[in-house]
Design an enzyme around this catalytic site. Structure first.
Site, short mmCIF file in Angstrom:
data_model
loop_
_atom_site.label_atom_id
_atom_site.label_comp_id
_atom_site.label_asym_id
_atom_site.label_seq_id
_atom_site.Cartn_x
_atom_site.Cartn_y
_atom_site.Cartn_z
N SER B 95 0.84 -1.14 0.11
CA SER B 95 -0.09 -0.08 0.08
C SER B 95 0.83 1.32 0.02
CB SER B 95 -0.78 0.06 1.35
OG SER B 95 -2.04 0.50 1.11
N ASP B 217 -9.75 -4.77 -6.16
CA ASP B 217 -9.09 -4.18 -4.74
C ASP B 217 -9.58 -2.91 -4.74
OD1 ASP B 217 -7.40 -2.59 -3.20
OD2 ASP B 217 -5.75 -3.28 -3.97
N HIS B 245 -7.36 -5.49 -0.38
CA HIS B 245 -6.21 -4.45 -0.42
C HIS B 245 -5.25 -5.15 0.01
CE1 HIS B 245 -4.18 -0.96 -1.26
NE2 HIS B 245 -4.23 -0.76 0.11
#
Lengths: 418, 267
Positions: B95, B217, B245
């Site tokens: 991320s 996602d 995610h």
């Protein structure tokens, strides 16, 4: 209902009828309880796709079963902020812990309205422990959230007010201390102020200011108390000392003047008094001549060029502002190259220290003398630096404000003229 | 303060093996890697850590100004590498940490020698033709809900924050939770994460790079994965048949396999 031993004929009739009605209610309830429970029920696949949803939750959302089951994911029901929270917190925690409870989220209904909810979820596993699906319960949290918003508003208001108070205290404190010390030719001077509390104006003060080309006045003291009242006394004390110093050369006369002003100003009210050392300093070709007058203040400390350290006793000086006819005592000394004079407030020698001296002990004058003695000889700025380090070591043990002022004559350096 | 303590650095795995450094994203802490770290530890030296403000990091090191830039996190990463004397690190950034890795690799490619960008996004907000997946209003809503609704966001940890002198076991249990974050810190990290724009940095990457994305996602959609691959010179893209995610949790085996096969290639 089975009727076995001990079930007499007198227990039949009406009782059986009631039990039968109760039983019928129970039999009917499983599906109905699920569909019309006072909370929302939701089952999803592991990827979040909705597999089952109860009528209560559909009603809250204003959606039909066909719109959601097999089509939408749980996260699709949330606000964007909630969706990010779901991806970054909710789903990972659920995956790692197998369950999660009391998470505050907002659902978005078909008409765009938002419903604050509290969600709890658990992963249903198969016989082999492998996760199969996720079950969630959803509680209406409108009232709860409104209450939380009120709490939040109150807290934010309190935060803002505290910030304002701190800003006011900081600004006021600044006006009570010199923004920077003046340059005294032939001398090195330094000061430090430690604030014990950001919320309150401290009662310690110091100043250094010119009286004539080669003459300087300085003082350092401590007003009884803290906060606005103490600040008013500090302000009055500071300006009185400066004005009195310009008017009279004699340090005792300066303190006597302050004593009179404080006595008059606060007559009839809560008496306001302070401890203070006032000094005058005359620079000479080889250093400085200093006269100190003290009223109830911890003794100044002289750190010699020869490595000695001693207190400058001014015994018997009385609190300033407490008595109509207070007595102040003086001491005179010469500062030579390498000598440094330290003035401090009692916050320094009353710090609690657990180090070496056992728990709950106070740092005291003897400990200060030993500490400074070990540093001697030391310049005025270096002594301030060392004492600031000491204050940091005290940490939580230091609960009072501390003012420090040092005045020193730099050592003769080869190749420089005094 | 040592970076090791500050960032709660944990080193496991095979001594002398190539180093794989696993960096968590916004939300939780290094526990995010617990389904992949043990498998990676068989063949690699695995370095785990918490960003300052998260997990077991030293919260006294956190500063709102400093940590409102991703560069600060990248500096921390390089400091850990220097302190542990790590070179040729395969940095796996999940991320927002993907962009932290990008910044670190640009700064010091000798230390950060290869990048795995796990569900990366260089910018979350749509901009002209660029589709980040969120509108400015969406992110404003997120930030506003963080600013005004930290009771909601901190529901998980509120009892711990408020203190439970009469129920210490509750504090203990929550202390061990991996997504605990001081709400004030979470707000700043959210802002830093979701308002950053690192698109221009991608083309400056000079180290071998693998992009890993999921088929579905909500935070980093597939267009973004393709964008990152296209901008980072020579980057490869792997699309996992996983949702969400956090593929290191939802598809740990496939994620481990993708990381390991990339990290095992000698350059």
């Amino acid at each position: 209902m089975m009727c076995q031993n001990g079930c007499g004929p007198d227990r039949g009739g009406a009782a059986d009828e009631a039990a039968a009605r109760f039983s019928a209610l129970l039999e009917d309830s499983a599906e109905d309880l699920y569909e019309n429970a006072p909370c929302g029920y939701l089952s999803t696949m592991l990827d979040g796709r909705i597999a089952r949803i109860n009528a209560t939750l559909l009603g809250w959302l204003g959606r039909s079963r066909e719109e959601l089951v097999g089509v939408a994911r749980f996260a699709d029901l949330l606000t964007v902020g909630g969706r990010i929270y779901h991806e970054t917190h909710f789903a990972p925690l659920l995956r790692m812990q197998g369950s999660i409870s009391g998470i505050a989220l907002e659902l978005v209904a078909a008409d765009g309205s938002r419903l604050p909810v509290l969600v709890s979820a658990m992963v249903k596993t198969g016989a082999d422990g492998a996760p199969l699906l996720i079950r969630a319960t959803v509680f209406d949290a409108r009232d709860r959230r409104a209450y939380e918003q009120e709490l939040l508003r109150a807290r934010q208001q309190a935060d803002r007010e505290r910030d304002q108070v701190q800003q006011l205290a900081t600004t006021l404190q600044r006006t009570l201390l010199p923004p920077r010390l003046p340059d005294v030719p032939g001398m090195a001077v330094a000061a430090h102020y430690h604030h014990a509390s950001p919320d309150q104006v401290g009662g310690d003060f110091y100043d250094l200011f010119p009286l004539a080309a080669d003459r300087w006045g300085f003082f350092l003291g401590d007003v009884c108390g803290k906060g606005a009242d103490a600040a008013a006394v500090t302000s009055l004390t500071r300006y009185t000392l400066r004005a009195a110093a310009a008017y009279d050369d004699d340090p005792v006369a300066v303190l006597t003047n302050l004593n009179t002003v404080l006595g008059q100003e606060f007559a009839g009210e809560t008496p306001r008094f302070c401890t203070v050392i006032y000094g005058s300093l005359t620079t000479t070709h080889d250093g400085a001549a200093v006269t100190l007058a003290a009223g109830g203040h911890p003794p100044a400390l002289l750190v010699g060029a020869d490595g000695a350290a001693r207190f400058i006793d001014t015994p018997g000086g009385q609190l300033v502002g407490a008595l109509t006819h207070a007595r102040f005592t003086t001491a005179t000394m010469r500062l030579r190259p390498g000598d440094t004079l330290l003035l401090y407030t009692d916050g320094l020698i009353e710090a609690r220290t657990g180090r070496d001296t056992g728990p709950g002990r106070r740092y005291d004058e003897t400990a200060l003398l030993d500490h400074v003695h070990a540093l001697a000889p030391i310049s005025a700025p270096a002594l301030i630096t060392a004492l600031v380090d000491l204050l940091e070591e005290f940490g939580e043990g230091l609960d009072d404000d501390v003012a420090l002022l040092t005045l020193g004559v730099p050592r003769d350096e080869p190749g420089t003229t005094p | 303060m040592s970076a090791r303590v500050r960032n709660n650095v944990v080193v496991t795995g095979r001594v002398g093996a190539p180093v794989v450094m696993l960096a968590h994203g916004f939300g939780c802490d290094q526990n995010m890697w617990r389904l992949v770290a043990p498998a990676l530890a068989r063949d690699f030296r695995v370095v785990l850590f918490d960003h300052v403000g998260a997990g077991g990091s030293d919260l006294s090191a956190w500063d709102a100004d400093r940590y409102s830039r991703l560069d600060a996190y990248a500096e921390d990463v390089l400091e850990i590498c220097r302190e542990l004397d790590l070179d040729d690190v395969v940095f796996v950034g999940h991320s927002v940490s993907a962009m932290i890795g990008v910044l670190a690799a640009i700064e010091d490619p000798a230390r950060i020698a290869r990048l795995v960008l796990l569900t990366p996004s260089p910018r979350y907000i749509d901009d002209g033709d660029y589709r980040g997946g969120f509108s400015p209003a969406d992110i404003d809503e997120l930030l506003a809900s963080l600013e005004s609704n930290y009771l909601g966001w901190s529901a998980q940890i509120a009892p711990m924050i408020m203190g439970n002198p009469d129920r210490p076991e509750l504090g203990q249990e929550l202390t061990n939770s991996f997504c605990r974050t001081d709400p004030a810190i979470a707000r700043v990290f959210a802002r830093t994460t979701f308002l950053s724009d690192n698109r221009a940095d991608l083309e400056s990457v000079r180290v071998p790079t693998l992009v890993i994305e999921c088929v579905q996602d909500a935070i980093a959609p597939r267009e973004v994965g393709a964008y990152v691959q296209a901008r980072v010179p020579g980057a490869r893209l792997v699309t996992l048949d996983a949702t969400g995610h956090c593929p290191q949790l939802s598809a740990p085996e496939a994620t481990t396999e993708a990381i390991a096969s990339f990290a095992a290639v000698t350059t």
